[in-house]
Motif scaffolding. Structure first.
Motif, PDB file in Angstrom:
ATOM      1  N   SER A  62       0.829  -1.208   0.000  1.00  0.00           N
ATOM      2  CA  SER A  62       0.000   0.000   0.000  1.00  0.00           C
ATOM      3  C   SER A  62       0.862   1.257   0.000  1.00  0.00           C
ATOM      4  O   SER A  62       0.569   2.236  -0.693  1.00  0.00           O
ATOM      5  CB  SER A  62      -0.949   0.003   1.201  1.00  0.00           C
ATOM      6  N   ALA A  63       1.945   1.236   0.778  1.00  0.00           N
ATOM      7  CA  ALA A  63       2.865   2.373   0.789  1.00  0.00           C
ATOM      8  C   ALA A  63       3.498   2.563  -0.582  1.00  0.00           C
ATOM      9  O   ALA A  63       3.664   3.699  -1.064  1.00  0.00           O
ATOM     10  CB  ALA A  63       3.945   2.177   1.852  1.00  0.00           C
ATOM     11  N   ASN A  64       3.837   1.457  -1.224  1.00  0.00           N
ATOM     12  CA  ASN A  64       4.430   1.544  -2.560  1.00  0.00           C
ATOM     13  C   ASN A  64       3.424   2.051  -3.589  1.00  0.00           C
ATOM     14  O   ASN A  64       3.773   2.827  -4.487  1.00  0.00           O
ATOM     15  CB  ASN A  64       4.968   0.181  -2.977  1.00  0.00           C
ATOM     16  N   ALA A  65       2.175   1.625  -3.448  1.00  0.00           N
ATOM     17  CA  ALA A  65       1.137   2.121  -4.359  1.00  0.00           C
ATOM     18  C   ALA A  65       0.946   3.623  -4.194  1.00  0.00           C
ATOM     19  O   ALA A  65       0.834   4.369  -5.177  1.00  0.00           O
ATOM     20  CB  ALA A  65      -0.181   1.386  -4.103  1.00  0.00           C
ATOM     21  N   TRP A  66       0.906   4.072  -2.947  1.00  0.00           N
ATOM     22  CA  TRP A  66       0.716   5.501  -2.708  1.00  0.00           C
ATOM     23  C   TRP A  66       1.904   6.313  -3.230  1.00  0.00           C
ATOM     24  O   TRP A  66       1.733   7.394  -3.791  1.00  0.00           O
ATOM     25  CB  TRP A  66       0.488   5.774  -1.235  1.00  0.00           C
ATOM     26  N   THR A  67       3.099   5.751  -3.089  1.00  0.00           N
ATOM     27  CA  THR A  67       4.275   6.406  -3.666  1.00  0.00           C
ATOM     28  C   THR A  67       4.128   6.506  -5.178  1.00  0.00           C
ATOM     29  O   THR A  67       4.440   7.546  -5.775  1.00  0.00           O
ATOM     30  CB  THR A  67       5.551   5.616  -3.309  1.00  0.00           C
ATOM     31  N   GLY A  68       3.649   5.438  -5.782  1.00  0.00           N
ATOM     32  CA  GLY A  68       3.424   5.474  -7.232  1.00  0.00           C
ATOM     33  C   GLY A  68       2.429   6.539  -7.637  1.00  0.00           C
ATOM     34  O   GLY A  68       2.633   7.244  -8.641  1.00  0.00           O
ATOM     35  N   ILE A  69       1.370   6.682  -6.856  1.00  0.00           N
ATOM     36  CA  ILE A  69       0.385   7.727  -7.139  1.00  0.00           C
ATOM     37  C   ILE A  69       1.060   9.099  -7.133  1.00  0.00           C
ATOM     38  O   ILE A  69       0.850   9.936  -8.023  1.00  0.00           O
ATOM     39  CB  ILE A  69      -0.748   7.694  -6.100  1.00  0.00           C
ATOM     40  N   GLN A  70       1.889   9.337  -6.122  1.00  0.00           N
ATOM     41  CA  GLN A  70       2.569  10.632  -6.018  1.00  0.00           C
ATOM     42  C   GLN A  70       3.532  10.861  -7.173  1.00  0.00           C
ATOM     43  O   GLN A  70       3.829  12.009  -7.523  1.00  0.00           O
ATOM     44  CB  GLN A  70       3.321  10.725  -4.682  1.00  0.00           C
ATOM     45  N   LEU A  71       4.009   9.788  -7.770  1.00  0.00           N
ATOM     46  CA  LEU A  71       4.936   9.890  -8.900  1.00  0.00           C
ATOM     47  C   LEU A  71       4.209   9.975 -10.235  1.00  0.00           C
ATOM     48  O   LEU A  71       4.854  10.023 -11.286  1.00  0.00           O
ATOM     49  CB  LEU A  71       5.878   8.687  -8.902  1.00  0.00           C
ATOM     50  N   GLY A  72       2.892   9.984 -10.188  1.00  0.00           N
ATOM     51  CA  GLY A  72       2.128  10.126 -11.420  1.00  0.00           C
ATOM     52  C   GLY A  72       1.750   8.836 -12.103  1.00  0.00           C
ATOM     53  O   GLY A  72       1.279   8.845 -13.248  1.00  0.00           O
ATOM     54  N   ILE A  73       1.916   7.700 -11.436  1.00  0.00           N
ATOM     55  CA  ILE A  73       1.525   6.419 -12.030  1.00  0.00           C
ATOM     56  C   ILE A  73       0.025   6.229 -11.873  1.00  0.00           C
ATOM     57  O   ILE A  73      -0.526   6.452 -10.798  1.00  0.00           O
ATOM     58  CB  ILE A  73       2.320   5.271 -11.384  1.00  0.00           C
TER      59      ILE A  73
END
Length: 305
Positions: free
Chosen positions: A216-227
């Protein structure tokens, strides 16, 4: 950064079931797939055209894809393909959406595909050409993009070079896979940055496993990176038979819950999704891995987002 919509591909029928010790009946796969589509998911990873002796759960891929495609012709049903033979089987089955797969690390590539990364990429050249000539949508997944169970951490520049090779074959979006669930937000940030330096503007997705509770933390990081493209598996089940120690995927229900809390639309009806998850629980006869599977209720405001 304002995010309005995220696309989720549920991989239950492929990644979710591929390591189950008991063969899942084809009719049950079709019923679950139809339920996922009825819940609002528009893309499923429905199977893989691989040797049935290596991955017996995928022996019925053609039937699953054919039946679900007839029931929901507007859906995107992806199948995995590793070589030219798999591509021809996919075309014979009428598949219109394919994901090529290559490992960023040599160790996993040898275990998974029988060749090192360079050899696997060479093998994909005629494979991609066949698919593109047939008008099939070709995406690609890069396994062990962050960490490999055999070789350790994957150099981000190595992953970027593999991504560039796949893009040269006409594949996209490119999905970076945390195959053994050992990545952290730091791994996500530096590898995404490396791939974007190599391929500015490339559409990227994330395929996350939750071995160490970081998905979940990795997904949220991806969201912040524009994924904006994510794979997930209902109930969090799944794993790679050629990746020792890998646990299940990020759960579709947990990912939807996370995104809806943030006001990000997915098109998924949570009540219907929970109903399909209950069917999966009954089928497997064990507790599922998603956090929501153990919760007593879903917040009402999340249901309609």
């Amino acid at each position: 950064m304002t995010v309005r919509q995220v696309a989720i591909t549920d991989v239950l029928l492929r990644d979710g079931f591929q390591i189950e010790p008991t063969i899942i009946p084809t009719a049950d796969k079709i019923q679950l797939g139809r339920g996922l589509l009825d819940a609002g998911l528009t893309a499923l990873e429905a199977g893989a055209f691989v040797h049935p002796e290596k991955v017996p759960q995928m022996a019925d891929t053609a039937e699953v894809v054919g039946t679900l495609g007839a029931l929901a012709p507007a859906s995107r049903l992806y199948t995995l393909v590793f070589n030219e033979r798999g591509a021809r089987r996919a075309l014979s089955a009428g598949v219109r959406h394919v994901r090529l797969v290559v490992s960023a690390s040599d160790g996993h590539s040898r275990a998974n595909a029988g060749a090192d990364t360079a050899g696997a990429l060479r093998r994909l050249e005629p494979t991609a050409a066949i698919l593109k000539a047939a008008g099939v949508t070709v995406e690609a997944s890069i396994a062990t993009a962050f960490v490999c169970p055999y070789d350790g951490e994957t150099d981000p520049d190595r992953t970027a070079r593999v991504a560039a090779a796949l893009a040269a074959l006409g594949a996209g979006p490119l999905h970076l896979a945390d195959t053994i669930g050992a990545a952290s937000p730091w791994h996500i940030e530096r590898t995404v940055a490396a791939v974007r330096r190599e391929l500015p503007g490339v559409a990227l997705g994330l395929h996350l496993h939750d071995t160490y509770g970081m998905a979940s933390a990795n997904a949220w990081t991806g969201i912040q990176l524009g994924i904006r493209h994510f794979d997930a598996s209902l109930g969090g089940i799944g794993g790679c038979p050629f990746a020792p120690g890998a646990a299940g995927n990020i759960a579709t229900d947990d990912l939807v819950n996370l995104l809806h809390h943030a006001g990000i639309a997915t098109g998924v009806d949570v009540d219907r999704l929970v109903g399909v998850r209950d069917q999966l629980h009954t089928l497997l006869g064990r507790r599922l891995d998603s956090a929501l599977a153990g919760a007593k209720a879903t917040p009402a405001r999340l249901r309609a987002l």
